[in-house]
Design a protein around this motif. Structure first.
Motif, PDB file in Angstrom:
ATOM      1  N   ALA A 241       9.085  -1.464 -11.162  1.00 27.51           N
ATOM      2  CA  ALA A 241       8.734  -2.069 -11.050  1.00 27.51           C
ATOM      3  C   ALA A 241       6.965  -2.258 -12.169  1.00 27.51           C
ATOM      4  O   ALA A 241       7.315  -2.226 -12.884  1.00 27.51           O
ATOM      5  CB  ALA A 241       7.173  -1.518 -10.224  1.00 27.51           C
ATOM      6  N   GLN A 242       6.221  -3.103 -12.004  1.00 25.07           N
ATOM      7  CA  GLN A 242       5.576  -3.987 -13.245  1.00 25.07           C
ATOM      8  C   GLN A 242       4.338  -2.870 -13.350  1.00 25.07           C
ATOM      9  O   GLN A 242       3.404  -4.189 -14.178  1.00 25.07           O
ATOM     10  CB  GLN A 242       5.492  -4.928 -13.426  1.00 25.07           C
ATOM     11  N   PHE A 243       3.474  -2.560 -12.612  1.00 25.46           N
ATOM     12  CA  PHE A 243       2.661  -1.797 -12.486  1.00 25.46           C
ATOM     13  C   PHE A 243       1.443  -2.153 -11.349  1.00 25.46           C
ATOM     14  O   PHE A 243       1.996  -3.592 -11.155  1.00 25.46           O
ATOM     15  CB  PHE A 243       1.349  -2.008 -14.009  1.00 25.46           C
ATOM     16  N   GLY A 244       0.931  -1.824 -10.677  1.00 30.86           N
ATOM     17  CA  GLY A 244      -0.226  -1.849  -9.794  1.00 30.86           C
ATOM     18  C   GLY A 244      -1.123  -3.408  -9.528  1.00 30.86           C
ATOM     19  O   GLY A 244      -1.651  -3.927  -9.009  1.00 30.86           O
ATOM     20  N   ASP A 245      -1.426  -3.263 -10.799  1.00 27.66           N
ATOM     21  CA  ASP A 245      -2.596  -4.585 -10.943  1.00 27.66           C
ATOM     22  C   ASP A 245      -1.648  -5.825 -11.632  1.00 27.66           C
ATOM     23  O   ASP A 245      -2.436  -6.991 -11.752  1.00 27.66           O
ATOM     24  CB  ASP A 245      -4.063  -3.922 -12.440  1.00 27.66           C
ATOM     25  N   ARG A 246      -0.486  -5.674 -11.515  1.00 24.61           N
ATOM     26  CA  ARG A 246       0.413  -6.407 -12.346  1.00 24.61           C
ATOM     27  C   ARG A 246       1.510  -7.408 -10.912  1.00 24.61           C
ATOM     28  O   ARG A 246       1.873  -7.865 -11.362  1.00 24.61           O
ATOM     29  CB  ARG A 246       1.142  -6.707 -13.568  1.00 24.61           C
ATOM     30  N   ASP A 247       1.606  -6.745 -10.451  1.00 29.37           N
ATOM     31  CA  ASP A 247       2.453  -6.816  -9.522  1.00 29.37           C
ATOM     32  C   ASP A 247       2.261  -7.589  -7.760  1.00 29.37           C
ATOM     33  O   ASP A 247       2.672  -7.975  -6.948  1.00 29.37           O
ATOM     34  CB  ASP A 247       3.603  -5.433  -8.659  1.00 29.37           C
ATOM     35  N   THR A 248       0.391  -6.843  -7.818  1.00 34.03           N
ATOM     36  CA  THR A 248      -0.106  -7.948  -6.496  1.00 34.03           C
ATOM     37  C   THR A 248      -0.775  -8.946  -7.235  1.00 34.03           C
ATOM     38  O   THR A 248      -1.370  -8.776  -8.258  1.00 34.03           O
ATOM     39  CB  THR A 248      -0.820  -7.206  -5.597  1.00 34.03           C
ATOM     40  N   ALA A 249      -1.795  -9.931  -6.248  1.00 35.24           N
ATOM     41  CA  ALA A 249      -2.707 -10.656  -6.472  1.00 35.24           C
ATOM     42  C   ALA A 249      -3.976  -9.772  -6.681  1.00 35.24           C
ATOM     43  O   ALA A 249      -4.367  -8.643  -6.672  1.00 35.24           O
ATOM     44  CB  ALA A 249      -3.402 -11.328  -5.234  1.00 35.24           C
ATOM     45  N   PRO A 250      -4.229 -10.746  -7.915  1.00 35.91           N
ATOM     46  CA  PRO A 250      -5.989  -9.640  -8.969  1.00 35.91           C
ATOM     47  C   PRO A 250      -7.125  -9.424  -8.066  1.00 35.91           C
ATOM     48  O   PRO A 250      -7.080  -8.620  -8.520  1.00 35.91           O
ATOM     49  CB  PRO A 250      -6.205 -10.803 -10.174  1.00 35.91           C
ATOM     50  N   PRO A 251      -7.644 -10.197  -7.139  1.00 35.13           N
ATOM     51  CA  PRO A 251      -8.328  -9.869  -6.553  1.00 35.13           C
ATOM     52  C   PRO A 251      -7.930  -8.567  -5.547  1.00 35.13           C
ATOM     53  O   PRO A 251      -8.576  -7.115  -5.482  1.00 35.13           O
ATOM     54  CB  PRO A 251      -8.738 -10.356  -5.765  1.00 35.13           C
ATOM     55  N   MET A 252      -7.167  -7.896  -4.318  1.00 29.76           N
ATOM     56  CA  MET A 252      -6.098  -7.302  -4.387  1.00 29.76           C
ATOM     57  C   MET A 252      -6.479  -5.733  -5.406  1.00 29.76           C
ATOM     58  O   MET A 252      -6.699  -4.603  -4.837  1.00 29.76           O
ATOM     59  CB  MET A 252      -4.682  -7.136  -3.658  1.00 29.76           C
ATOM     60  N   ALA A 253      -5.592  -5.858  -7.143  1.00 34.33           N
ATOM     61  CA  ALA A 253      -5.021  -4.794  -7.616  1.00 34.33           C
ATOM     62  C   ALA A 253      -6.796  -4.565  -7.573  1.00 34.33           C
ATOM     63  O   ALA A 253      -7.079  -2.870  -7.693  1.00 34.33           O
ATOM     64  CB  ALA A 253      -4.967  -5.743  -9.330  1.00 34.33           C
ATOM     65  N   THR A 254      -8.103  -5.138  -7.642  1.00 34.35           N
ATOM     66  CA  THR A 254      -9.151  -5.008  -7.890  1.00 34.35           C
ATOM     67  C   THR A 254      -9.352  -3.824  -6.455  1.00 34.35           C
ATOM     68  O   THR A 254     -10.564  -2.430  -6.825  1.00 34.35           O
ATOM     69  CB  THR A 254     -10.698  -5.375  -8.178  1.00 34.35           C
ATOM     70  N   ALA A 255      -9.465  -4.630  -5.546  1.00 28.63           N
ATOM     71  CA  ALA A 255      -9.867  -3.584  -4.549  1.00 28.63           C
ATOM     72  C   ALA A 255      -9.416  -2.083  -4.385  1.00 28.63           C
ATOM     73  O   ALA A 255     -10.040  -1.386  -3.531  1.00 28.63           O
ATOM     74  CB  ALA A 255      -9.248  -4.333  -3.145  1.00 28.63           C
ATOM     75  N   LEU A 256      -7.782  -2.468  -4.810  1.00 31.86           N
ATOM     76  CA  LEU A 256      -7.272  -1.409  -4.457  1.00 31.86           C
ATOM     77  C   LEU A 256      -7.924   0.088  -5.859  1.00 31.86           C
ATOM     78  O   LEU A 256      -8.065   1.526  -5.407  1.00 31.86           O
ATOM     79  CB  LEU A 256      -5.883  -1.321  -5.317  1.00 31.86           C
ATOM     80  N   GLU A 257      -8.202  -0.830  -6.552  1.00 26.69           N
ATOM     81  CA  GLU A 257      -9.069  -0.050  -8.065  1.00 26.69           C
ATOM     82  C   GLU A 257      -9.740   0.935  -7.756  1.00 26.69           C
ATOM     83  O   GLU A 257     -10.251   2.280  -7.522  1.00 26.69           O
ATOM     84  CB  GLU A 257      -9.274  -0.181  -9.084  1.00 26.69           C
ATOM     85  N   THR A 258     -10.590   0.205  -7.207  1.00 25.51           N
ATOM     86  CA  THR A 258     -11.918   0.805  -6.191  1.00 25.51           C
ATOM     87  C   THR A 258     -11.760   1.758  -6.020  1.00 25.51           C
ATOM     88  O   THR A 258     -12.674   2.938  -4.842  1.00 25.51           O
ATOM     89  CB  THR A 258     -12.480  -0.210  -5.502  1.00 25.51           C
ATOM     90  N   ALA A 259     -10.468   1.625  -4.051  1.00 27.60           N
ATOM     91  CA  ALA A 259     -10.670   2.634  -3.537  1.00 27.60           C
ATOM     92  C   ALA A 259      -9.996   3.573  -4.068  1.00 27.60           C
ATOM     93  O   ALA A 259     -10.992   4.886  -3.747  1.00 27.60           O
ATOM     94  CB  ALA A 259      -9.585   1.615  -2.316  1.00 27.60           C
ATOM     95  N   ILE A 260      -8.855   3.301  -5.059  1.00 28.42           N
ATOM     96  CA  ILE A 260      -9.031   4.726  -5.654  1.00 28.42           C
ATOM     97  C   ILE A 260     -10.029   5.725  -6.139  1.00 28.42           C
ATOM     98  O   ILE A 260      -9.581   7.191  -6.116  1.00 28.42           O
ATOM     99  CB  ILE A 260      -7.599   3.963  -6.407  1.00 28.42           C
ATOM    100  N   LEU A 261     -10.553   5.025  -6.821  1.00 30.19           N
ATOM    101  CA  LEU A 261     -11.525   5.435  -7.290  1.00 30.19           C
ATOM    102  C   LEU A 261     -12.379   6.502  -6.539  1.00 30.19           C
ATOM    103  O   LEU A 261     -13.080   7.407  -6.981  1.00 30.19           O
ATOM    104  CB  LEU A 261     -12.790   4.438  -8.314  1.00 30.19           C
TER     105      LEU A 261
END
Length: 446
Positions: free
Chosen positions: A400-420
């Motif tokens: 895989a290419q990493f969570g903020d590279r394998d998905t749409a940028p706004p979705m990566a941001t949403a996932l980052e916020t949720a994980i925090l």
């Protein structure tokens, strides 16, 4: 944002590409073994010989996120050799890595440099689909023989055209100091139970089992990725990243439950700590392990003047025996040609040079943590970390290419916020609401 091709087609192409990428690393020849601060550098102008052997020249600017001291030095060597090979005068605009990534959309829509550093795979495809990148198929007509089909696939947009020229990749793995393991009598864990047992022992020995930081928010995506890959496998992980699976799935619940079991052994206060400081905890032998990329941890050891001889790593242990240790994140970095570039012809001359084994070798001469992706690249300077990286990626079934590279940028941001939020409060009662929120955001984003 909707992609220009069907999700099923893109998913099929990504899966086929990623399953073979590790093989490219295995083809590297190793004797005996297997960037808002800005700066600029420029080379004197003048004629020269292009990568194809003809006289060339011109002037371009190169936007770089290689802002840390170690990769900045390696990039400077690459640029210097590119100038010599092509006769193109190159000025470099270096921007802090996180700032560069956060501002990439406005950068590409505004007045970008003629070339820029970026990431392979979906994160590149996202901007190519918006018409913000220039196709470089004519460059690939000349460099294509230097790369495997798996690498080529990660350099293409959803429309099948090339938009990217790679320079290296690197694995995300669990780092440790060999001396600590020897002194304490620790053994490398192969399974989840082994890992938890080791973490408990480290904690009782006064060590932080896992050095951990998430102030920049993206580092924790790596832990989400590896747990998803270990629990649910590669295909499910990519489906989730592409919104072909739902964040409300029980499989996602399983990932967070698994993480909740490990979190008590991860360094507290992660939201206020940058990854460099977490790495220093490992360097100081105050922490026993750290899960992150060689591009970060090994590079930080070099930056801090620490010897790499004591640093080692192992793949994240098995959780689901059906998937074992067959999948990892191994991001591939390289370069893009913005659609609004001013000197595309000269930029393509430089890309043509970069797409050679000699160019990768010139970069890796000063880079002690990444590995080449050009087939047959002669890199005699590989150390134990790089050699182990090649070996770790040689027999993988999916990369895989990493969570903020394998998905749409706004979705990566949403996932980052949720994980925090999860890290701050991992209570089981909050997981389902978090999943529902992620699913709702995914629906609007995709």
């Amino acid at each position: 944002m909707k992609r220009t091709s069907s999700s099923e087609d893109l998913q099929f192409n990504r899966r086929a590409a990623l399953k073979g990428l590790a093989a490219a690393a295995g083809l590297v020849t190793i004797p005996g073994a297997l960037a808002a601060c800005s700066s600029s550098t420029s080379s004197p102008s003048g004629g020269g010989t292009s990568a194809s052997g003809g006289t060339s020249g011109g002037t371009i600017s190169f936007g770089s996120n290689y802002s840390d001291p170690a990769p900045k030095q390696a990039f400077a060597a690459l640029v210097s050799n590119a100038k010599k090979a092509t006769g193109v005068n190159i000025s470099v605009n270096t921007v802090d890595h996180n700032t560069f990534q956060d501002d990439i959309t406005s950068y590409l829509q505004g007045t970008p440099n003629d070339l820029a550093t970026w990431f392979a795979g979906y994160r590149m495809q996202y901007f190519a689909a918006q018409g913000l990148l220039e196709p470089v198929d004519d460059v690939w007509d000349k460099i294509g023989a230097n790369f495997s089909d798996a690498v080529k696939a990660l350099c293409k947009g959803a429309d099948g055209k090339y938009y990217f020229v790679p320079i290296y990749n690197y694995p995300w793995v669990v780092f440790y100091n060999k001396s600590t393991f020897t002194q304490k009598g620790y053994t490398v864990p192969a399974t989840w139970d082994d890992l938890i047992t080791l973490a408990k022992k480290m904690k009782s020995d006064g060590l932080v089992p896992f050095a951990f930081a998430d102030k920049d928010q993206w580092p924790a995506l790596g832990m989400f990725d590896i747990l998803n890959l270990r629990v649910n496998g590669f295909d499910y992980h990519i489906k989730l990243m592409h919104n072909q699976a739902s964040y409300t799935d029980s499989q996602v619940t399983d990932v967070f439950n698994q993480w909740g079991e490990l979190l008590p052994y991860m360094q507290s206060g992660a939201a206020g700590r940058i990854w460099e400081d977490a790495a220093k905890t490992l360097e100081a032998k105050q922490a026993g392990m750290m899960f992150q990329g060689t591009n970060q941890v090994a590079a930080q050891y070099v930056t801090d003047g620490k010897k790499l001889d004591d640093l080692a790593f192992f793949p994240f242990p098995t959780i689901n025996p059906s998937f074992g240790q067959d999948y990892i994140d191994a991001p591939m970095d390289g370069f893009i040609l913005p659609a609004k570039a001013k000197n595309k012809d000269a930029a393509k001359q430089v890309l043509q040079y970069i797409g050679t084994g000699a160019a990768e070798a010139s970069y890796l001469k000063y880079d002690q943590w990444d590995v080449a992706v050009a087939t047959g690249a002669q890199v005699p300077t590989y150390n134990s970390i790089q050699t182990a990286s090649v070996q770790a990626m040689a027999n993988l079934k999916g990369v895989a290419q990493f969570g903020d590279r394998d998905t749409a940028p706004p979705m990566a941001t949403a996932l980052e916020t949720a994980i925090l939020k999860f890290i701050a409060n991992p209570a089981a009662s909050g997981i389902k609401p978090m999943q529902s929120s992620l699913a709702s955001q995914a629906k609007s984003i995709f």
